[in-house]
Design an enzyme around this catalytic site. Structure first.
Site, short mmCIF file in Angstrom:
data_model
loop_
_atom_site.label_atom_id
_atom_site.label_comp_id
_atom_site.label_asym_id
_atom_site.label_seq_id
_atom_site.Cartn_x
_atom_site.Cartn_y
_atom_site.Cartn_z
N GLY A 1 11.55 -3.31 25.75
CA GLY A 1 10.66 -2.95 26.84
C GLY A 1 9.54 -2.06 26.34
O GLY A 1 9.60 -1.50 25.23
N CYS A 2 8.50 -1.93 27.13
CA CYS A 2 7.32 -1.17 26.69
C CYS A 2 7.62 0.32 26.60
O CYS A 2 7.38 0.95 25.57
CB CYS A 2 6.13 -1.45 27.60
SG CYS A 2 6.48 -1.38 29.37
N TYR A 3 8.14 0.90 27.70
CA TYR A 3 8.49 2.32 27.62
C TYR A 3 9.49 2.58 26.48
O TYR A 3 9.32 3.53 25.71
CB TYR A 3 9.07 2.81 28.94
CG TYR A 3 8.09 2.97 30.07
CD1 TYR A 3 7.05 3.90 29.99
CD2 TYR A 3 8.18 2.23 31.24
CE1 TYR A 3 6.15 4.07 31.04
CE2 TYR A 3 7.29 2.39 32.29
CZ TYR A 3 6.28 3.32 32.19
OH TYR A 3 5.39 3.49 33.22
N THR B 1 9.93 1.28 23.66
CA THR B 1 9.32 1.32 22.33
C THR B 1 8.71 2.69 22.04
O THR B 1 8.93 3.27 20.97
CB THR B 1 8.23 0.23 22.23
OG1 THR B 1 8.87 -1.06 22.38
CG2 THR B 1 7.52 0.28 20.89
N GLN C 1 0.51 3.54 22.89
CA GLN C 1 0.49 2.15 22.45
C GLN C 1 -0.24 1.33 23.51
O GLN C 1 -0.49 1.80 24.62
CB GLN C 1 1.92 1.60 22.27
CG GLN C 1 2.65 1.38 23.59
CD GLN C 1 4.04 0.74 23.44
OE1 GLN C 1 4.51 0.52 22.34
NE2 GLN C 1 4.70 0.46 24.55
#
Lengths: 355, 355, 355, 355
Positions: free
Chosen positions: B156-158, B160, B321
């Protein structure tokens, strides 16, 4: 109450009306039922009708900027300083001697500790005596003192949200949270930085972007700590990280406080609701709420939501305000209302503009 | 390496190419020197040229969407799933049996604990056996496993940002920070919520606004905790508060970790620099830096800055990011590169678009 | 082709690399397969690594700014001027004498009429002889001349869209539309105004706002008129109204041209498609299309849609480009490619970043 | 004037209060000194307190949505329809029979030509008789008729700006401009599209973007043409191109009109100033002004600037308004004020929120 207009209206002067807190004062005061705007100073814009600089005021504000020396501020009942730091303290004594009250939206009268002031604002404080009598203008904490004040130091924007978000947890000698490890992760719209021609505030720099700033140190940190320390015997330790959000107005503070073991059974929702039940401008939202900055856009309301994820030991307090209203000019008018015996919400009943 | 194109290019299929991670995969893969895009499926848009839906791809992507049954995905070397949760696990076995590798950008292969998956995603997990062999696709932690994987669950984005921001503090049995009181105050651009017709994602709702969400619980929380727990013997305790920022792309995580007394002399800047010295997509910025999300816009780089305000006990780690690149599609391509023995940064050398 | 790098790469210098067209040149040229960046000058930032000013370039651009006197620009094959008006013409002769070609992104070599230049740019033109040989750098109109040019005056952003949007209607002595009553209602993102610390460009001023500007006169008006006049014997009459849009990049021109009675049977869609069929960076969209600026964000493509509402006499041409790419730095690189015999799209094949 | 509240306040009902014009009506009416909000209907949200959907109204609006059948709208003095097209005409007769006046913010009563209505709105018009008596609610043109109306069709947002921007040029049989070749290049904030869950209105689609739409035909085109045609014997020909701007509120119209030879000596600035001298909500700005949409944000003022570039034959009229206020809900309240003999600006004196 007023010196000469014979209508019971407070005669108001504004020093430095060209910035964002200045134009917001103009918006609020020109619609205020008990105030009369008599002078706005700007050395640079002397003679320019205010509405020429801010077309939004066309038809509402008829006066022009005047240079400070011509402005006859001593005929006012109250003067707001929407100026850079250092201006109010240079002019305060003369105005007070003429019976004029002062509300400073800059930092001259926020920090009682002069060394701290001089460290963070890089200018000497030249009226320590007046500083002593100045009242920190957060009505929810110092309402009575404000009523009797001649000088009010209007709080910074971040400090307003952090203090009101932590107030019920710290005041009155309570031992509810660990005051030594408080965290404030805050976010502000760009107008909080003022109307300054700086590269970092350009649309092309600040839009579609998010960043932290001031992590190594921010002027509002000592202000918050000093005020919180007044509330409790515990030693305040606060990590404060402000962020810049691509929006014009709005401030959001996410506060983290660790619940002390002896306070685990506290009903924090109730604690907040009761503390602010009679406050006209603090709205404790229902449990589970997620306040949005737009819900207070252009209004003087500050909203708070109390969360305790998974019922654990970490409290998460969410606070939103409009940085230019409750975080600056609206709060200053609220103080004025108190100082002149007016209804506290006079001229401040605007509903937030949404969408 | 490839099945049939005879050019050494990896034959790529994409299932569900109409969302934001899908179009971002198309942008990255259609310029990738070692990949050939052979199929994109969409049941709803069967027959529609991809560039008709996304005019940005006109002149770059010539193929049309095809319905899943016609797509002949079994002729691919690898298939990316840019689909809702649950789709990849339904199709995984058939593809694997045909020798096709799988990279799932949804959550089907992120959480090894099935009960946790089912609690948060509200669907049963129907291939526990495949889940066991799936590798969590964060190359900075599991590079070798990814190289040998048949199935990758793309993070998932968070997760990472939070994992890479805390990695040097926790891995290898270090006792540097109190792992039980970690805090992640994160902020995401709106594209992180996907291309869904929801009121709360409208421009008129999300613009000029800032809010927290998911405070009571967010799907990425168990993912982060499980992955961090793999790094350390300490018990992980994490308070995670995501916020929504009025920007399209970009993710910023502000991480708070309390330094343990025995670790006070640690040079944290050096610790981070050394840990990521050889990572092609992690940039540890100089001490004092304040990373901006726009500095990574449309690039696969993740930037980290390490702060220790006043030299105290609270570490503040800032991580940025692009949520659609390193936070999703770029990371997936990075995994593909590893899985097929390509240069890890092939097709991922784009410079961030600034301003 | 190149002076000394022995790799067939064009040696490139940039004068004034701190603005938005400068950083965009850096993004494009540092990824260009046939160019080598050898010098970037900035008097003010001498010695500062470029990536310290623009963290987006960390890991991609290693050189530092150098003061103009140290920069050894005469060792370059070509020098780009991303400077205020007036700088290129002051340095042009010395560079040309050393065999260096020049591409000026400012206005010094755009207007052949010196009186017009001096009226609009308020500075004297000090090299009329060089001006005469300078080529206006719009490849779609002057490709061959650019190939042979020593000096290119790169077009303004608005002029690029207006000229390409009207080109098929006016060139070659056609009498299709009334050239005396053309209207261009254009809109630009804020980056078009450059990286200047001006109040009107602040986020808090330009966001959530829309306005026209320059209605009484804009520098691009005489540039457009002069270039269009070169295409036709009709007398050009153009009303040009630019607007400022709260977005970073992007330019949209809505062009109105009245169809002459004798041209009513023209197939305008076909006219445009045929004219631009072989252009690598002009995309004539299908009939009925509504181009969006984001469809070209960060790419060198310009898209055009041709409308004739209700089949009447009013043509409406819609044109979009990225003002910093096809409207500035990308177009300059396109000219460089032509001047050095490279593939015209070398280093310019980026897909637009969407969303 | 009122049916039963005994305070001289107009009893107001709102049908369809969940959209943007609905919440804006709530903001305006709940602060209106002469109005009392008695019912808001929403079938879907029956029972939900209005302030739960719009937290901005917490503390200001206490009532809940009720289903249409329970709402007792017949006890109101006036009912606003902030609904999709077709709803008002279905309920109009019953309300009128009960003595309730109607203000429809949708299109049911805007177009007198039924065929045109049915062509553009794709529904049959089911009350042609009532349509005949309906008054088009643009006070600056039809003030007296509005005063006496039982049914008001509130103008569309674009039509308000285009009509007021062209009014002084066309009314009263003047031959000042060529009415057959008028051009309106307009731009609207995203809230103009309403609170609809559509992909094209998502933040990630509409932000950082600019595009034209409806070029082949837009519902407001016939409305504008019909209204302008009422002003003049010349045949109206109008090319209308709307654009979508990444801002929440605000509308900007750039109008082009060709001056007729016999009118070249006209003082157009004076013409506009005199025409609107007594209008409370139309502000003709000084010559040379460039109105910004933010100068009217959240206010009912519409500002106009008149330009004649180079003293030529092309007039350029710039008009701004807040699409949700003067372009919708504010105008509706202005009509209500007229219909009930109140001061025309009652409840509408808000100053624009800037910044």
């Amino acid at each position: 109450m007023s010196k000469e207009n014979g209508q019971g209206k407070v005669r108001v002067g504004i020093v430095g009306g060209t910035g964002y807190t200045g134009v917001e004062l103009l918006r609020l005061l020109s619609q205020h039922p008990n105030a009369e705007l008599v002078a706005i100073t700007s050395r640079k814009e002397d003679g320019l009708p205010v509405a020429d600089m801010y077309p939004s005021l066309r038809g509402h504000v008829d006066i022009a900027f005047s240079s400070p020396d011509k402005a006859e501020l001593t005929k006012c009942d109250v003067v707001f300083f929407a100026t850079p730091h250092g201006v109010a303290m240079a002019q305060a004594k003369e105005l007070l001697d003429a019976g004029v009250k002062i509300i400073d939206l800059a930092a001259d009268f926020r920090l009682q500790d002069i060394a701290t002031f001089e460290k963070w604002y890089k200018i000497p404080h030249n009226c320590p005596d007046l500083l002593k009598e100045a009242v920190y203008g957060l009505p929810e904490i110092r309402r009575d003192a404000i009523r009797n004040a001649r000088i009010v130091g209007n709080p910074g924007c971040y400090p307003t949200t952090v203090q009101l978000g932590l107030l019920p947890l710290l005041e009155g000698g309570k031992n509810l949270v660990d005051a030594s490890s408080l965290i404030a992760s805050c976010a502000s719209g760009v107008s909080g930085a003022g109307r300054k021609a700086e590269i970092s505030l350009l649309f092309s720099e600040a839009s579609d972007n998010f960043k932290a700033y001031g992590v190594a140190g921010h002027r509002h940190h000592p202000e918050i700590v000093a005020q919180l320390q007044d509330l409790t015997d515990q030693t305040i330790g606060l990590t404060f990280v402000p962020h810049l959000v691509p929006m014009i107005r709005g401030m959001h503070s996410t506060l983290f406080a660790r619940i002390l073991p002896e306070a685990r059974d506290t009903d924090f929702q109730k604690l907040f609701e009761e503390r602010f039940a009679n406050e006209p401008f603090v709205d404790v939202m229902p449990a589970g709420s997620l306040p949005e900055t737009r819900s207070v856009r252009a209004s003087n309301t500050l909203r708070i939501a109390v969360h305790r994820p998974d019922g654990g030991d970490q409290l998460v307090i969410l606070v939103v305000q409009d940085n230019l209203v409750k975080g600056a000019s609206g709060q200053a008018v609220q103080c004025m209302n108190l100082m002149f015996g007016l209804s506290e919400d006079a001229g401040l009943r605007h509903i937030a503009v949404l969408p």
